[in-house]
Design a protein around this motif. Sequence first.
Motif, PDB file in Angstrom:
ATOM      1  N   VAL A 604       0.856  -1.181   0.000  1.00  0.00           N
ATOM      2  CA  VAL A 604       0.000   0.000   0.000  1.00  0.00           C
ATOM      3  C   VAL A 604       0.892   1.232   0.000  1.00  0.00           C
ATOM      4  N   ILE A 605       0.665   2.113  -0.967  1.00  0.00           N
ATOM      5  CA  ILE A 605       1.461   3.332  -1.112  1.00  0.00           C
ATOM      6  C   ILE A 605       0.553   4.521  -0.842  1.00  0.00           C
ATOM      7  N   VAL A 606       0.996   5.398   0.062  1.00  0.00           N
ATOM      8  CA  VAL A 606       0.225   6.581   0.439  1.00  0.00           C
ATOM      9  C   VAL A 606       1.079   7.809   0.181  1.00  0.00           C
ATOM     10  N   LEU A 607       0.482   8.824  -0.474  1.00  0.00           N
ATOM     11  CA  LEU A 607       1.219  10.016  -0.867  1.00  0.00           C
ATOM     12  C   LEU A 607       0.625  11.258  -0.228  1.00  0.00           C
ATOM     13  N   SER A 608       1.513  12.106   0.275  1.00  0.00           N
ATOM     14  CA  SER A 608       1.179  13.496   0.565  1.00  0.00           C
ATOM     15  C   SER A 608       1.943  14.346  -0.440  1.00  0.00           C
ATOM     16  N   THR A 609       1.831  15.652  -0.330  1.00  0.00           N
ATOM     17  CA  THR A 609       2.531  16.517  -1.281  1.00  0.00           C
ATOM     18  C   THR A 609       4.035  16.504  -1.066  1.00  0.00           C
ATOM     19  N   ARG A 610       4.499  15.968   0.094  1.00  0.00           N
ATOM     20  CA  ARG A 610       5.920  16.012   0.409  1.00  0.00           C
ATOM     21  C   ARG A 610       6.575  14.641   0.500  1.00  0.00           C
ATOM     22  N   GLN A 611       5.805  13.572   0.660  1.00  0.00           N
ATOM     23  CA  GLN A 611       6.430  12.283   0.909  1.00  0.00           C
ATOM     24  C   GLN A 611       5.519  11.151   0.465  1.00  0.00           C
ATOM     25  N   ALA A 612       6.158  10.057   0.043  1.00  0.00           N
ATOM     26  CA  ALA A 612       5.448   8.820  -0.258  1.00  0.00           C
ATOM     27  C   ALA A 612       5.934   7.746   0.706  1.00  0.00           C
ATOM     28  N   VAL A 613       4.991   6.995   1.263  1.00  0.00           N
ATOM     29  CA  VAL A 613       5.336   5.912   2.183  1.00  0.00           C
ATOM     30  C   VAL A 613       4.653   4.644   1.701  1.00  0.00           C
ATOM     31  N   MET A 614       5.196   3.496   2.119  1.00  0.00           N
ATOM     32  CA  MET A 614       4.616   2.218   1.706  1.00  0.00           C
ATOM     33  C   MET A 614       4.680   1.230   2.850  1.00  0.00           C
ATOM     34  N   ALA A 615       3.790   0.222   2.770  1.00  0.00           N
ATOM     35  CA  ALA A 615       3.774  -0.855   3.762  1.00  0.00           C
ATOM     36  C   ALA A 615       3.211  -2.099   3.101  1.00  0.00           C
ATOM     37  N   PRO A 616       3.747  -3.279   3.419  1.00  0.00           N
ATOM     38  CA  PRO A 616       3.178  -4.540   2.917  1.00  0.00           C
ATOM     39  C   PRO A 616       1.929  -4.888   3.711  1.00  0.00           C
ATOM     40  N   LEU A 617       0.833  -4.186   3.415  1.00  0.00           N
ATOM     41  CA  LEU A 617      -0.330  -4.224   4.304  1.00  0.00           C
ATOM     42  C   LEU A 617      -1.289  -5.356   4.011  1.00  0.00           C
ATOM     43  N   GLY A 618      -1.533  -5.623   2.721  1.00  0.00           N
ATOM     44  CA  GLY A 618      -2.585  -6.556   2.365  1.00  0.00           C
ATOM     45  C   GLY A 618      -2.400  -7.933   2.971  1.00  0.00           C
ATOM     46  N   GLY A 619      -3.404  -8.422   3.703  1.00  0.00           N
ATOM     47  CA  GLY A 619      -3.333  -9.736   4.320  1.00  0.00           C
ATOM     48  C   GLY A 619      -2.310  -9.835   5.431  1.00  0.00           C
TER      49      GLY A 619
END
Length: 1016
Positions: A604-619
């Motif tokens: 799962v990748i989440v973006l703000s105007t300054r940074q992108a973060v990710m996590a192996p969230l599914g399941g």
Amino acid sequence: MKRLLFTALIVIVARMALAQPLSSAWYTVIENLPSNFVKSVAVDSSGFLWAGTDAGLARFDGQLFESFNDALPSLKVKALLNASGYGMLVLTDLGLSQIRTDGLRPDISLLIPGSPDQEPGKLHFAKTLFQGSDGVIWMGESDAILRWDGKSLTRYPISNRFYNDSFSRSFTFFEDEDGNLLTLSWSGYLFRFDGQQFVNIPFDTGEPVKRAYSAVRRPGNKVWFGAKAGVFEIDLSRVAVPGWKPALIADVPSAHAMAADGDSVVWAGTITEGLFRIRQTDQRVSAEKMTGISDVIINDIRLSDEGHIWVAQDEGVHLFYRKLFRPLSEARPGKTIRAVRKVSSGGFLIVSFDEIRLYTQLKQHPEGIRLHTDQRDMFDAVYSREDLWISYRDAELVRIGRNGRQSVLPAVLQSRLTFMTTDREGSVWGYDERNRFLIRITQDLKVDRFGPTEGIVSPVNTIRPQPDGTVLIGGTGPGTLLYRYSPENRTINNISGPVQTGSGSVLEVYDVMAFGEDSLVIATNHGLFRGNERGYSRLFPAEPSDLLVVRALDTTRNGDLLAASERGLHVWSGGEWISFNTASGLPAIPVLNQGMICDEDNHVIVLSTRQAVMAPLGGNLKQTPRPVVTRIEGIPDEDGSYRSGESLELYFATPVYPWVPVVYQMKQAGSPQGWQPVKSPGYLVFSNPQPGTMTILIRAQRPGSLWSQPASVSVVLKSVWYQSPMAVGVMITAGLTILIGLLLLYHRFRLRTIHLRQAHLEEMVSQRTAELDKHSKEISRKNEELLKAHRMKSDLLAISSHELKNPLTAVIGYADILKKSATSPSEMNRLNEIILAASRMLRVVNGLLESEAIDSGNRKLVFSEFSLTECVQSIISQHGIAREKKNQSVALTTPGPVQLMADRQALEEVVDNLLSNAIKYAPRDSEIRVCISHSEEEVSLSVSDEGPGIPDQVRSRLFQRFEKLGSVPTGGEFSSGLGLSIAHDLVVLHGGRIEVRSEPGKGTTFDVYLPVNRTR
């Protein structure tokens, strides 16, 4: 894809994923740690951290340490071990103790005593603890090794040639891959246990590695051990081969404590250099010094099941932990992230103002592939059929790919495209912000525009292609805001339906997607809704008053719904919502519109105007640790039961590290009620429990985790013997018998006293009788006068009711009839004056009747539940004409519908009196403010005007009968002086109070407070 990579001349080499950044926390005596000199840490089966210090043992619940020292033979704790079959073992200077947590309180018992002298069957200042694969406990003293099999203690002395030359040091234990026990002395000698004794395994050089502090098993039947000169490796498969010797693999001096973190990482804590993370790959071993921790000696390192790293140091306990979300791109000063767009062939694009990166296979390429850089400001981009389409802020659309760089529609577009995407046919979609057109561009550059004529009547916020070739469009508007593009006839259809937002503000759809059969989910500025053209119902959050702006939607590969909002990420999984926030590593600033996706690997990748973060969230969602009931407070009996009918309190905690607010729910086994929220986290109270066995289930949820498995606690409640019906009857009978006997004795004593005083009293009575006769006649006369006055007042009110009220009503009615036939303005004015005068007199009569009813107690309140907000709005409307004459406005402030249990007619009269006073005394062209608010204790209503205020000398008698405000009404209105008195009396009848705040020249505020037990 390949052609674009060659066109861009980009070559990337596969490498290992970057390590996830670690956060840290530090706990000391400030959190009730017995001492900052922490020698060992361990995590028990419930998830609680235990710390052994120079001043005793303590358990940590995430917020505070609780000491458990009463049963320890010594406060000098040397080692802790969560041993299979034993629970938590505590090694102190004077013995080995065991901690059992079968009950509510940890039970500490002594397993093996210790002695300052070497005695058979006792420990002599043991320092280290180890459990073999066969369950046997091993302990190291300075000159001997001890074996405990649960029944007997065996001592194995070590020759003075090999054992430790320091009394404060001991042996380090480990096993080879066959389960054979080996140990390393602090002097650097290696031993293997052959079942009878410890046999030295000599090094090739004959000289040991001095000061061997700690050891840890490694893959391939190898062991790393920390020594003064660094970290060395022993290949256990070669120790029997002549010529073997330890090999230096990491320049980490004096690694005093070590712990393995998987096959590729070892944590090493030193004496004077701090904490190191040693990484091992096929090519090399590297050591990285950790920040966030001082260089003070590290005594122990333990890893928990959740991947936390606990470090025991001579200045407290340090926790290193990994947040779920890690940075995917580093924030750079001035960098602005524009969008994230999925690629149909796999992966996704992240569009920044100066570069575009393609991310595929995040595990191998976490940094992505730089597809394009530009000095111009790029606003959006998509990847379609091996071509990169870029929309620039200066309104140019460019296509880069097989035919090089090509400008698309530069003269026609005249505006940048936003919300770009591609459909099943490879066509590019976007929204022309300036001209408010939805644009579709095919691979052969044919352009379709969709505007009001084609059915797009609202501004567009999102474009979502579907697998069947249709395209969903969401926008902003009061009604028409959802559309579907049909590829068969290339038309736009309105698929909007009623959305119950609970608010009158305009609805904005930021994202939309299909979810289930014949169902859409829409992300809006009022939350998340699900439905179809027939209507949309609220999905999250449950309460309309809980405002939530949802910006992006997606699903994981296993079907969990993802929703990104301004508060974080929300996941619908297993029938419940799980929310993630900044504590999980999400950016603190809001997410972009459509700024969240889930890739094909469930990242799962989440973006703000300054940074992108990710996590192996599914399941990969974790459960919250199970809460633990730590204490029950009530009136206990010897058999472990508690007294029924008395207050019973339960205290519980959840081992969450680092601590974040935990939400609890409870339910009682056998009760038809489901899970109920716990108002006070960690605390439950039952005020009047009934006899029997009461089983309470408690579950917990921390942010970013599923609900825990429920903790169950059963409490047996018994009535004490004197609470049984028979015992109560016997006690009542005995009490009455004793009382009657005492009364008889007292009666005899009193008779004697009475006979002695009777004669004296008779004489005094005769004297007082004459005086009382005189006073009685005077009192009778005054009572007759008072009764006469009261009858006169009642007769006067009766005359007012029957002789004045009805004629006045008739006068007003006849005057209204005459007005209809009035032929001249003067005649009309006279009739109006008649109506006004009669109305004033009627108000005085009604006020007098109301006051009399209150005084006499005949005014009864009839309680019912109604909306105070609606009631106030109705009264404001009734005074509309009076306000219009003086061009006055009323501003109503309310948190929403406020339900009230009260006498509606009485409350309407209170509001009417206060509002009419404000209109009378407020100047023209002014504003009257009415405010409704509520708290846990009371509901309040305030009415404020901008009038001349009330003088101090008048304020003290403001609520008396016929008392006026001391000012002249600004419109010449009539005032009877009864309104505030009646309002005050009606509020008091409700158990409330009315107060006044006024400052001459700055207006007046009347505040009404009603108790909360009348509200819902």
